[in-house]
Design a protein around this motif. Structure first.
Motif, PDB file in Angstrom:
ATOM      1  N   ASP A 146      59.758 -26.488  64.044  1.00  0.00           N
ATOM      2  CA  ASP A 146      59.534 -25.889  65.366  1.00  0.00           C
ATOM      3  C   ASP A 146      58.172 -25.193  65.488  1.00  0.00           C
ATOM      4  O   ASP A 146      58.098 -23.975  65.712  1.00  0.00           O
ATOM      5  CB  ASP A 146      60.650 -24.893  65.662  1.00  0.00           C
ATOM      6  N   PRO A 147      57.060 -25.938  65.374  1.00  0.00           N
ATOM      7  CA  PRO A 147      55.734 -25.309  65.383  1.00  0.00           C
ATOM      8  C   PRO A 147      55.274 -24.877  66.774  1.00  0.00           C
ATOM      9  O   PRO A 147      55.758 -25.385  67.790  1.00  0.00           O
ATOM     10  CB  PRO A 147      54.842 -26.435  64.863  1.00  0.00           C
ATOM     11  N   THR A 148      54.341 -23.961  66.795  1.00  0.00           N
ATOM     12  CA  THR A 148      53.557 -23.658  67.991  1.00  0.00           C
ATOM     13  C   THR A 148      52.264 -24.453  67.877  1.00  0.00           C
ATOM     14  O   THR A 148      51.752 -24.639  66.783  1.00  0.00           O
ATOM     15  CB  THR A 148      53.243 -22.152  68.069  1.00  0.00           C
ATOM     16  N   PHE A 149      51.744 -24.949  68.989  1.00  0.00           N
ATOM     17  CA  PHE A 149      50.491 -25.695  68.892  1.00  0.00           C
ATOM     18  C   PHE A 149      49.657 -25.561  70.156  1.00  0.00           C
ATOM     19  O   PHE A 149      50.166 -25.263  71.231  1.00  0.00           O
ATOM     20  CB  PHE A 149      50.736 -27.176  68.561  1.00  0.00           C
ATOM     21  N   MET A 150      48.367 -25.798  69.972  1.00  0.00           N
ATOM     22  CA  MET A 150      47.400 -25.915  71.065  1.00  0.00           C
ATOM     23  C   MET A 150      46.480 -27.068  70.691  1.00  0.00           C
ATOM     24  O   MET A 150      45.802 -27.020  69.663  1.00  0.00           O
ATOM     25  CB  MET A 150      46.605 -24.628  71.248  1.00  0.00           C
ATOM     26  N   ILE A 151      46.480 -28.111  71.515  1.00  0.00           N
ATOM     27  CA  ILE A 151      45.784 -29.353  71.185  1.00  0.00           C
ATOM     28  C   ILE A 151      44.930 -29.778  72.375  1.00  0.00           C
ATOM     29  O   ILE A 151      45.264 -29.505  73.530  1.00  0.00           O
ATOM     30  CB  ILE A 151      46.821 -30.441  70.799  1.00  0.00           C
ATOM     31  N   GLY A 152      43.845 -30.492  72.101  1.00  0.00           N
ATOM     32  CA  GLY A 152      42.912 -30.900  73.146  1.00  0.00           C
ATOM     33  C   GLY A 152      43.370 -32.047  74.011  1.00  0.00           C
ATOM     34  O   GLY A 152      42.661 -32.449  74.932  1.00  0.00           O
ATOM     35  N   GLY A 153      44.540 -32.615  73.743  1.00  0.00           N
ATOM     36  CA  GLY A 153      45.075 -33.706  74.546  1.00  0.00           C
ATOM     37  C   GLY A 153      46.572 -33.532  74.743  1.00  0.00           C
ATOM     38  O   GLY A 153      47.213 -32.710  74.083  1.00  0.00           O
ATOM     39  N   ILE A 154      47.123 -34.300  75.662  1.00  0.00           N
ATOM     40  CA  ILE A 154      48.549 -34.236  75.948  1.00  0.00           C
ATOM     41  C   ILE A 154      49.322 -34.980  74.865  1.00  0.00           C
ATOM     42  O   ILE A 154      49.063 -36.151  74.592  1.00  0.00           O
ATOM     43  CB  ILE A 154      48.869 -34.855  77.322  1.00  0.00           C
ATOM     44  N   VAL A 155      50.279 -34.298  74.237  1.00  0.00           N
ATOM     45  CA  VAL A 155      51.134 -34.918  73.233  1.00  0.00           C
ATOM     46  C   VAL A 155      52.297 -35.587  73.963  1.00  0.00           C
ATOM     47  O   VAL A 155      53.095 -34.908  74.617  1.00  0.00           O
ATOM     48  CB  VAL A 155      51.671 -33.879  72.224  1.00  0.00           C
ATOM     49  N   SER A 156      52.388 -36.917  73.859  1.00  0.00           N
ATOM     50  CA  SER A 156      53.401 -37.651  74.620  1.00  0.00           C
ATOM     51  C   SER A 156      54.800 -37.166  74.310  1.00  0.00           C
ATOM     52  O   SER A 156      55.685 -37.167  75.174  1.00  0.00           O
ATOM     53  CB  SER A 156      53.282 -39.152  74.311  1.00  0.00           C
ATOM     54  N   GLU A 157      55.018 -36.741  73.090  1.00  0.00           N
ATOM     55  CA  GLU A 157      56.323 -36.254  72.650  1.00  0.00           C
ATOM     56  C   GLU A 157      56.829 -35.111  73.534  1.00  0.00           C
ATOM     57  O   GLU A 157      58.025 -35.009  73.827  1.00  0.00           O
ATOM     58  CB  GLU A 157      56.213 -35.755  71.210  1.00  0.00           C
ATOM     59  N   PHE A 158      55.894 -34.257  73.979  1.00  0.00           N
ATOM     60  CA  PHE A 158      56.274 -33.051  74.720  1.00  0.00           C
ATOM     61  C   PHE A 158      55.756 -33.046  76.156  1.00  0.00           C
ATOM     62  O   PHE A 158      56.134 -32.178  76.943  1.00  0.00           O
ATOM     63  CB  PHE A 158      55.755 -31.814  73.987  1.00  0.00           C
ATOM     64  N   GLY A 159      54.847 -33.966  76.498  1.00  0.00           N
ATOM     65  CA  GLY A 159      54.292 -34.013  77.842  1.00  0.00           C
ATOM     66  C   GLY A 159      53.368 -32.854  78.161  1.00  0.00           C
ATOM     67  O   GLY A 159      53.138 -32.533  79.320  1.00  0.00           O
ATOM     68  N   THR A 160      52.828 -32.219  77.128  1.00  0.00           N
ATOM     69  CA  THR A 160      51.956 -31.064  77.322  1.00  0.00           C
ATOM     70  C   THR A 160      50.999 -30.945  76.135  1.00  0.00           C
ATOM     71  O   THR A 160      51.195 -31.618  75.114  1.00  0.00           O
ATOM     72  CB  THR A 160      52.784 -29.765  77.476  1.00  0.00           C
ATOM     73  N   ASN A 161      49.975 -30.108  76.262  1.00  0.00           N
ATOM     74  CA  ASN A 161      49.031 -29.916  75.156  1.00  0.00           C
ATOM     75  C   ASN A 161      49.265 -28.589  74.429  1.00  0.00           C
ATOM     76  O   ASN A 161      48.472 -28.195  73.588  1.00  0.00           O
ATOM     77  CB  ASN A 161      47.589 -29.981  75.663  1.00  0.00           C
TER      78      ASN A 161
END
Length: 487
Positions: A146-161
């Protein structure tokens, strides 16, 4: 025009109201959402308030002011977060400099509110950061961490970055670009790395780095931040990465395809946009993986993720399931649609190496199909002549190349600007690749209408919206198909 007082560059103890300047940027909007969900009152301002970010912020019930004005700081917030887009001439920044309001940059705020509370896993490098981050975040999630993340693109798995997880890990995309107008050091120097991956080091960001040595100095500072009990995972196929990794005071795990790498993979098989491969650690078979992505570079990204997860104690079985379930990241070899057996793909690639690797993997994935590539130079580096000659060898896997002339960088001499027409000439003459250049997206669509045929794969490469060319092309193809059936 005034400078911000460094004495106010910190977060006060009691914070209720946070204001973000430049809130509609991808990262800033995500940070605003994370802060809102953490219980703060969040407001913001921007000069470009339009969908999709305006819709996202409205859904989060975050108040936005359209335009930068001194009155946006009245009543005074407890903290202002100053986005990278803000210059020292910005009227709101000038107004901020005349107050005693505390302020942070975006990386400082991300570190203070979220990274400092967790174990920081940072993915850095010129290429592959977004895909590797997305793959790691998704795999950790499926492993129950259950990680927290901030990414420069949309992760399809979650529909958000971004995501606020309950686990102890923060997955951060370690960008080497500068932090803010008042802090010209790289963003990743704020991210407190405990475990770090460096995928590659090349010259990029010609608007802020003078040369490759300047970039390597920044990466060396980053490596020096990893504590002795931390871990650096380094791609030893890249000589620049090897050089920087030698400066680490922590343990280093090397990966790549070379014989000197302690982690490698073999027996790669590619079929219909997916890959399978066997991982070896110290020459011993370690595991077999499947990935719903094509290309050697993506297998290397997955290998780096496996090394991180092995360090964190995740089982090989859990990794195998996590990698297999990964749905990809938006704008990374993303199939936007298929019409009349013509496949339209969107990809973020813009650096010469990224373009070369992306097209090679697409050619491998779509064996026997004609690969038509449309490229828009849009970054500060790609619109400069610094990579003019490097791009000539980047399109070898393409059967046809269509180039958009870039918007010139204001104030830059003509001989320092990138020329798509020159690249088209060089590709045709030196690489025997059919190439064209146009000054409008409309002309590109006209040519595509004439040349595309069933079975083609169209790879559209740009780090921007490219005038909505993907949807416009798909609609154009649907209309052509309708007309064809009508006849």
């Amino acid at each position: 025009m005034m400078n911000l007082d460094p004495a106010y560059n910190y977060a006060p103890e009691n914070i209720r109201h946070i204001h973000l300047m430049g809130i509609c940027g991808t990262g800033m909007a995500a940070l605003a959402g994370m802060l809102k969900r953490s219980g703060y009152r969040v407001t913001g301002s921007d000069s470009n308030v339009y969908p999709p970010m305006s819709d996202f912020l409205a859904d989060q019930k975050i108040e936005i002011e359209n335009g930068y004005r001194p009155e946006n700081l009245n009543p005074p917030p407890d903290l202002v977060i100053v986005g990278n887009v803000i210059t020292r001439k910005n009227p709101e920044a000038v107004a901020l400099s005349q107050t005693d309001i505390r302020y942070l940059s975006f990386p400082q705020a991300l570190s203070h509110f979220f990274i400092s509370l967790r174990t920081s896993l940072v993915i850095a490098g010129t290429h592959g950061k977004t895909t590797t981050c997305s793959l790691l975040a998704s795999s950790l999630y499926h492993a129950g961490l259950d990680p927290t993340f901030m990414i420069g693109g949309i992760v399809s798995e979650f529909g958000t970055n971004f995501r606020l997880g309950e686990g102890s890990y923060f997955v951060a995309e370690g960008d080497e670009y500068d932090t803010a107008f008042f802090d010209k050091q790289s963003k990743f120097l704020h991210y407190r790395p405990q475990v770090a991956v460096i995928t590659s080091i090349e010259f990029d960001h010609a608007d802020i780095f003078a040369d490759l040595d300047a970039i390597k100095r920044s990466f060396a500072k980053f490596v020096s931040l990893i504590p002795e009990d931390g871990l650096l995972i380094a791609n030893f196929d890249d000589e620049n990465v090897r050089e920087i990794a030698a400066k680490a005071r922590c343990r280093v795990e090397s990966y790549g395809l070379g014989q000197s790498c302690s982690w490698t993979f073999k027996n790669q098989q590619t079929s219909s946009g997916s890959s399978s491969f066997e991982i070896f650690h110290n020459s011993q078979l370690w595991g077999k993986m499947e990935l719903a992505m094509a290309g050697t570079h993506n297998c290397l990204n997955a290998l780096a993720v496996c090394i991180v997860m092995d360090h964190l104690g995740v089982s090989v079985n859990a990794m195998t399931k996590g990698l297999a379930r990964f749905k990809g990241a938006k704008r990374r070899q993303e199939v936007r649609g298929v019409v009349d057996d013509i496949t339209v793909i969107d990809d973020f690639a813009h650096h010469p190496t990224a373009v070369k690797e992306t097209l090679a993997s697409l050619k491998q994935s779509y064996t026997g199909k004609r690969l038509v590539t449309v490229f828009e130079p849009r970054t500060n580096s790609s619109r400069r002549s610094v990579f003019q000659n490097d791009y000539v060898s980047s399109f070898d896997a393409a059967d046809m190349v269509i180039l958009r002339e870039p918007i010139p960088i204001e104030g830059l001499p003509e001989d320092e600007l990138f020329s798509s027409s020159k690249l088209a000439q060089d590709l045709t003459r030196d690489r025997k690749v059919m190439a064209f250049s146009f000054d409008t997206t409309e002309k590109i669509l006209e040519l595509l209408q004439d040349v595309l045929r069933p079975g083609d794969v169209v790879a559209i490469l740009s780090n921007g919206g490219f005038d909505n060319i993907h949807n416009r092309l798909l609609e154009q193809l649907r209309n052509m198909t309708t007309v064809s059936f009508a006849k």
